[in-house]
Structures are given as structure tokens and as C-alpha cells.
Design a protein around this motif. Structure first.
Motif, mmCIF file in Angstrom:
data_model
loop_
_atom_site.group_PDB
_atom_site.id
_atom_site.type_symbol
_atom_site.label_atom_id
_atom_site.label_comp_id
_atom_site.label_asym_id
_atom_site.label_seq_id
_atom_site.Cartn_x
_atom_site.Cartn_y
_atom_site.Cartn_z
ATOM 1 N N ARG A 1 27.639 32.619 -12.688
ATOM 2 C CA ARG A 1 26.216 32.416 -12.418
ATOM 3 C C ARG A 1 25.869 30.924 -12.358
ATOM 4 N N GLU B 1 24.537 28.685 -9.167
ATOM 5 C CA GLU B 1 23.324 27.862 -9.210
ATOM 6 C C GLU B 1 23.636 26.420 -8.818
ATOM 7 N N ALA C 1 25.820 41.996 -1.530
ATOM 8 C CA ALA C 1 25.997 40.549 -1.396
ATOM 9 C C ALA C 1 27.275 40.228 -0.632
ATOM 10 N N ARG D 1 24.719 35.953 -3.651
ATOM 11 C CA ARG D 1 24.194 36.855 -4.676
ATOM 12 C C ARG D 1 23.046 36.187 -5.451
ATOM 13 N N THR D 2 23.213 34.908 -5.789
ATOM 14 C CA THR D 2 22.153 34.192 -6.502
ATOM 15 C C THR D 2 20.897 34.082 -5.642
ATOM 16 N N GLU E 1 19.113 37.431 -5.538
ATOM 17 C CA GLU E 1 18.365 37.653 -6.774
ATOM 18 C C GLU E 1 17.078 36.844 -6.789
ATOM 19 N N VAL F 1 14.617 38.691 -4.720
ATOM 20 C CA VAL F 1 14.088 39.831 -5.483
ATOM 21 C C VAL F 1 13.014 39.358 -6.458
ATOM 22 N N ALA F 2 13.274 38.210 -7.101
ATOM 23 C CA ALA F 2 12.291 37.671 -8.053
ATOM 24 C C ALA F 2 10.996 37.284 -7.365
ATOM 25 N N ARG G 1 16.115 45.492 -4.782
ATOM 26 C CA ARG G 1 17.480 45.699 -5.258
ATOM 27 C C ARG G 1 17.636 47.152 -5.694
ATOM 28 N N LYS H 1 20.738 50.093 -6.999
ATOM 29 C CA LYS H 1 22.069 50.189 -7.573
ATOM 30 C C LYS H 1 22.636 51.575 -7.330
ATOM 31 N N VAL I 1 25.618 46.968 -6.199
ATOM 32 C CA VAL I 1 24.217 46.583 -6.052
ATOM 33 C C VAL I 1 23.958 46.284 -4.580
ATOM 34 N N TYR J 1 20.851 45.371 -1.433
ATOM 35 C CA TYR J 1 19.582 44.677 -1.252
ATOM 36 C C TYR J 1 18.978 45.051 0.103
#
Length: 207
Positions: free
Chosen positions: A32, A36, A142, A164-165, A168, A171-172, A178, A180, A185, A187
């Protein structure tokens, strides 16, 4: 002795399971943070590119203002000439100053038009991912998104962890959904659901 051995074996199994779980969490955390860092490096590269373009435009505009100041300094000396042909000399000077004043503006316009396509020609990874999701009729993972972007933009060096980051992050921001399925996962773009919701209203109006 056998009960002690069984107890020791049970404790060892618990420790092994705990260490294994901690190790998995550690690896995921490293992935992760690495994702980033990659995303931030890409943003930094885009900002540096924009900075170079803006500096070039600033230099071009600065040259235009300097030329304009030089023209204004020369202009007051015109009335001091002899009055033999005052009406003919003044238009010549005015034409010369207007030509020199417009030349830097044209150069600045050319510089800005030449630099603008460079920034617009390379969309950000976020826009590429969101646009790819909006074109899909089914959810995508992803890995699938990364493979599609790598095939479409081989020079971008797209990484699955960065994708993938970024997903996400969408999504935020409620720009993607998202879902599952088992351990996988997937999207989808939230904008894709808006036309479907609007169709029943259009049919009701038509009816």
C-alpha cells in the motif's frame, strides 16, 4: 510427558499462525505504501512538467513586456525632429512601434499554443482509469484495468498496485463502486448507472 508435548505443540502452532498473519499484514502495508509513493511520484512528475511549461510561458511574456517598455521609451523622442514633414514622420514611427509591439505578442501566442498540447496530450492516470471504467459494461478488477491500460498506453508503465490505489481513491470520492466476489474485488464507474436511472423517467414522459 505426552501432555506437555501436546501443549507445547499447540502453543507453537498458535505462534506460527500469529506470525504468519503479522507477516501478511506487513507485506500488504508495504504494498500500500509503495503504491502511494508511486502515485505521488507520478503527480510530482506532472507538476514538474507543468512548471516547466509555465516558466517558458513566463519568459515569453516577460520578453514581450520588455520590448513594450523599450518602444515607450523611444516614442517621446519623435516630436523633437524637424517640422519639415511632421505629418509623414509621425505615422511612420507609429507603424514601427505598433509592429514591434505586436511581434512579441505573436511570439508569446505561438509559445503558448506550442506548449499547451503537451500538457493536454498526456492525461492523468486517474482520468484514464475513470474513463476505462465508464466504457465497460461489466465490473473490472484492478488487474484487468491495469492490463487494458498497459496495452493501450505501453509507455506509461502502469502498475497494478498504483491502479488499485487509484481505484480505491475513486471509490472514496464516490466516482466508482466496489464489489467483492469471493476473494476478488471488482470496480465499476458510478456515472454508468445514471443513464439507466434516467431511462424510466423518459419512458414515463413519452407515455
Amino acid at each position: 510427558m505426552s501432555e506437555i508435548q501436546v501443549h507445547a505443540t499447540g502453543l507453537a502452532s498458535q505462534y506460527i499462525a500469529q506470525v504468519t498473519g503479522d507477516l501478511e499484514r506487513n507485506v500488504k502495508e508495504q504494498e500500500r505504501i509503495s503504491a502511494e509513493i508511486d502515485a505521488l511520484q507520478e503527480q510530482l512528475g506532472a507538476l514538474q512538467h507543468d512548471h516547466t511549461v509555465l516558466v517558458s510561458m513566463q519568459k515569453a511574456l516577460g520578453g514581450a513586456s520588455a520590448a513594450g517598455e523599450a518602444d515607450t521609451m523611444v516614442a517621446p523622442t519623435v516630436p523633437r525632429q524637424t517640422t519639415a514633414e511632421p505629418q509623414q514622420s509621425k505615422p511612420k514611427k507609429a507603424a514601427a512601434t505598433s509592429a514591434t509591439a505586436t511581434a512579441p505578442k505573436k511570439n508569446a501566442a505561438k509559445a503558448s499554443s506550442a506548449k499547451a498540447p503537451e500538457t493536454a496530450a498526456k492525461p492523468t492516470l486517474v482520468n484514464l482509469i475513470r474513463g476505462h471504467l465508464e466504457q465497460q459494461s461489466e465490473p473490472r478488477s484492478a488487474t484487468e484495468v491495469s492490463a487494458a491500460l498497459t496495452q493501450a498506453y505501453p509507455d506509461r508503465g502502469v502498475k497494478t498496485t498504483v491502479v488499485r490505489t487509484t481505484l480505491e481513491g475513486l471509490v472514496a470520492k464516490s466516482q466508482a463502486q466496489r464489489t467483492k466476489q469471493g476473494s476478488s474485488v471488482f470496480y465499476t464507474a458510478t456515472a454508468a448507472s445514471e443513464p439507466a436511472a434516467a431511462e424510466p423517467q423518459q419512458e414515463a414522459v413519452a407515455g
